[in-house]
Design an enzyme around this catalytic site. Structure first.
Site, mmCIF file in Angstrom:
data_model
loop_
_atom_site.group_PDB
_atom_site.id
_atom_site.type_symbol
_atom_site.label_atom_id
_atom_site.label_comp_id
_atom_site.label_asym_id
_atom_site.label_seq_id
_atom_site.Cartn_x
_atom_site.Cartn_y
_atom_site.Cartn_z
ATOM 1 N N ASP A 27 0.829 -1.198 0.000
ATOM 2 C CA ASP A 27 0.000 0.000 0.000
ATOM 3 C C ASP A 27 0.875 1.263 0.000
ATOM 4 O O ASP A 27 1.991 1.241 0.512
ATOM 5 C CB ASP A 27 -0.889 -0.044 1.256
ATOM 6 C CG ASP A 27 -2.108 0.847 1.125
ATOM 7 O OD1 ASP A 27 -2.312 1.433 0.054
ATOM 8 O OD2 ASP A 27 -2.853 0.944 2.110
ATOM 9 N N GLY A 28 0.354 2.329 -0.580
ATOM 10 C CA GLY A 28 1.031 3.627 -0.488
ATOM 11 C C GLY A 28 1.690 4.094 -1.784
ATOM 12 O O GLY A 28 2.349 5.135 -1.785
ATOM 13 N N GLY A 30 0.238 5.340 -4.473
ATOM 14 C CA GLY A 30 -0.384 6.596 -4.901
ATOM 15 C C GLY A 30 0.155 7.762 -4.099
ATOM 16 O O GLY A 30 0.548 8.793 -4.664
ATOM 17 N N HIS A 44 3.111 3.243 -8.890
ATOM 18 C CA HIS A 44 2.923 1.811 -9.164
ATOM 19 C C HIS A 44 4.147 1.233 -9.882
ATOM 20 O O HIS A 44 4.554 0.108 -9.616
ATOM 21 C CB HIS A 44 1.665 1.585 -10.012
ATOM 22 C CG HIS A 44 0.395 1.969 -9.297
ATOM 23 N ND1 HIS A 44 0.147 1.633 -7.993
ATOM 24 C CD2 HIS A 44 -0.702 2.677 -9.711
ATOM 25 C CE1 HIS A 44 -1.044 2.106 -7.626
ATOM 26 N NE2 HIS A 44 -1.575 2.745 -8.657
ATOM 27 N N SER A 72 -7.219 -5.613 -5.916
ATOM 28 C CA SER A 72 -8.337 -6.223 -5.185
ATOM 29 C C SER A 72 -9.620 -6.163 -6.009
ATOM 30 O O SER A 72 -9.701 -5.417 -7.004
ATOM 31 C CB SER A 72 -8.547 -5.496 -3.857
ATOM 32 O OG SER A 72 -9.198 -4.260 -4.086
ATOM 33 N N THR A 73 -10.621 -6.912 -5.574
ATOM 34 C CA THR A 73 -11.920 -6.880 -6.266
ATOM 35 C C THR A 73 -12.527 -5.472 -6.190
ATOM 36 O O THR A 73 -13.391 -5.142 -6.984
ATOM 37 C CB THR A 73 -12.890 -7.915 -5.637
ATOM 38 O OG1 THR A 73 -12.841 -7.798 -4.205
ATOM 39 C CG2 THR A 73 -12.522 -9.331 -6.026
ATOM 40 N N ASN A 75 -10.637 -2.675 -6.427
ATOM 41 C CA ASN A 75 -9.790 -1.722 -7.166
ATOM 42 C C ASN A 75 -10.353 -1.316 -8.537
ATOM 43 O O ASN A 75 -9.902 -0.328 -9.127
ATOM 44 C CB ASN A 75 -8.363 -2.252 -7.324
ATOM 45 C CG ASN A 75 -7.535 -2.149 -6.055
ATOM 46 O OD1 ASN A 75 -6.619 -2.938 -5.824
ATOM 47 N ND2 ASN A 75 -7.848 -1.174 -5.216
ATOM 48 N N ARG A 201 -5.646 -2.053 8.349
ATOM 49 C CA ARG A 201 -6.820 -2.870 8.002
ATOM 50 C C ARG A 201 -6.382 -4.129 7.276
ATOM 51 O O ARG A 201 -5.321 -4.157 6.648
ATOM 52 C CB ARG A 201 -7.749 -2.078 7.057
ATOM 53 C CG ARG A 201 -8.372 -0.858 7.664
ATOM 54 C CD ARG A 201 -9.324 -0.205 6.650
ATOM 55 N NE ARG A 201 -8.619 0.207 5.422
ATOM 56 C CZ ARG A 201 -7.982 1.353 5.282
ATOM 57 N NH1 ARG A 201 -7.948 2.208 6.270
ATOM 58 N NH2 ARG A 201 -7.384 1.648 4.150
ATOM 59 N N SER A 203 -8.399 -5.525 4.909
ATOM 60 C CA SER A 203 -8.854 -5.287 3.538
ATOM 61 C C SER A 203 -9.113 -6.546 2.717
ATOM 62 O O SER A 203 -8.712 -6.619 1.550
ATOM 63 C CB SER A 203 -7.867 -4.379 2.798
ATOM 64 O OG SER A 203 -7.869 -3.106 3.383
HETATM 65 C C1 FPP Z 1 -1.779 0.184 -3.382
HETATM 66 O O1 FPP Z 1 -1.315 1.517 -3.329
HETATM 67 C C2 FPP Z 1 -1.173 -0.520 -4.486
HETATM 68 C C3 FPP Z 1 -1.851 -1.046 -5.544
HETATM 69 C C4 FPP Z 1 -3.325 -0.982 -5.683
HETATM 70 C C5 FPP Z 1 -1.151 -1.696 -6.654
HETATM 71 C C6 FPP Z 1 -0.016 -2.607 -6.301
HETATM 72 C C7 FPP Z 1 0.736 -2.843 -7.526
HETATM 73 C C8 FPP Z 1 2.071 -2.798 -7.654
HETATM 74 C C9 FPP Z 1 3.022 -2.632 -6.542
HETATM 75 C C10 FPP Z 1 2.585 -2.901 -9.030
HETATM 76 C C11 FPP Z 1 3.362 -4.057 -9.403
HETATM 77 C C12 FPP Z 1 2.959 -5.349 -8.868
HETATM 78 C C13 FPP Z 1 3.344 -6.512 -9.428
HETATM 79 C C14 FPP Z 1 2.990 -7.797 -8.775
HETATM 80 C C15 FPP Z 1 4.106 -6.562 -10.665
HETATM 81 P P1 FPP Z 1 -2.363 2.682 -3.496
HETATM 82 O O2 FPP Z 1 -2.418 3.049 -4.907
HETATM 83 O O3 FPP Z 1 -3.660 2.271 -2.873
HETATM 84 O O4 FPP Z 1 -1.683 3.816 -2.643
HETATM 85 P P2 FPP Z 1 -2.409 4.964 -1.846
HETATM 86 O O5 FPP Z 1 -3.136 4.311 -0.701
HETATM 87 O O6 FPP Z 1 -1.273 5.814 -1.401
HETATM 88 O O7 FPP Z 1 -3.332 5.663 -2.805
#
Ligand code: FPP
Length: 249
Positions: A27-28, A30, A44, A72-73, A75, A201, A203
């Protein structure tokens, strides 16, 4: 009350060196990008680099099974641009990392409902799973369109169908039977679940499988998460496990 964890179904003895199963809610991404005034997708992309480094470090860290929550489902509710960007990133990761994974003995699996993914991505997933099926050094599982409740719903449907077909009886259904109908049927239960970015969480991740897992929440954002961060978490986990053993005996 203390439990003998090694007696849990589907679970390898956590004391076995090198046999750890670590699951991560990455997570994190973004926030990491937004903090720098960059588009979320840059976060990402950096996150994908962190995945590669961590997979590479697994043998040294004593991690045999690594399960990552990538999509996730829930997302799908993100912007079309972000969803498409992530799907492109997953496909690119599979293509670019295929040779390295073969060389390094990484077996790649996907968990989650893949039927909703686009056909090309599904074909790529089938291809890489077959290409790496003989590997046994690191078992990397990527959760794509995954939700713990959705997985339990799909497993329940499959069980009911088998009962209707006469290949399973209601009396036969045990803890172990349910584990065998989940997407993770070939994996031991996780010993440890790590969530990055300070959120505390679960999640909807590995709801059934993590029943006896330890949880660690770290403030580090996923794009800043290195093998050294994991090393520190594992040291703390080993101390917890030793204390646990100490109380038990
Ligand atoms: C959550 O951060 C992250 C994701 C929804 C995507 C995870 C994907 C990767 C790390 C890319 C590559 C993965 C593989 C297996 C090749 P967020 O976007 O929810 O962050 P935020 O909470 O700061 O908005």
């Amino acid at each position: 009350m203390m439990f003998d964890k090694s007696a849990q179904p589907g679970r390898e003895d956590p004391a076995t060196p090198g046999a750890l199963h670590v699951a991560v809610i990455m997570d994190g991404n973004g926030r990491w990008a937004q903090n720098r005034g960059w588009p979320r997708l840059v976060g990402h992309r950096k996150g994908a680099e962190r995945v590669r480094k961590l997979v590479e470090a697994c043998p040294d860290l004593g991690i045999r099974y690594l399960t990552l929550y990538a999509f996730s489902t829930e997302n799908w509710k993100r912007s079309t641009e972000e969803v498409l960007g992530l799907m492109t990133l997953f496909a690119r990761y599979i293509r670019r990392e295929a040779d390295r994974m073969k060389r390094e003995g990484v077996r790649l699996r996907f968990i989650g409902d893949r039927t909703r993914l686009d056909d090309d991505l599904q074909a790529l997933i089938r291809w890489i799973e077959a290409e790496t099926a003989e590997n046994d050094r690191v078992h990397l599982s990527v959760a794509l369109n995954y939700g713990g409740r959705d997985e339990i719903v799909r497993a329940t449907r499959a069980m009911v169908q088998d009962v209707a077909a006469g290949t399973l009886s209601a009396e036969q259904i045990s803890d172990a039977t349910i584990s065998r109908y989940l997407d993770t049927r070939d994996l031991p239960d996780p010993d440890l679940v790590v969530r990055t970015s300070g959120e505390t969480r679960v999640s909807n991740f590995l709801l059934w499988q993590a029943a006896y897992a330890e949880y660690v929440f770290t403030p580090t954002l996923w794009p800043d998460f290195t093998p050294a961060t994991m090393g520190t978490i594992l040291k703390d986990f080993a101390v917890r496990e030793r204390r646990f053993g100490g109380v038990k005996t």
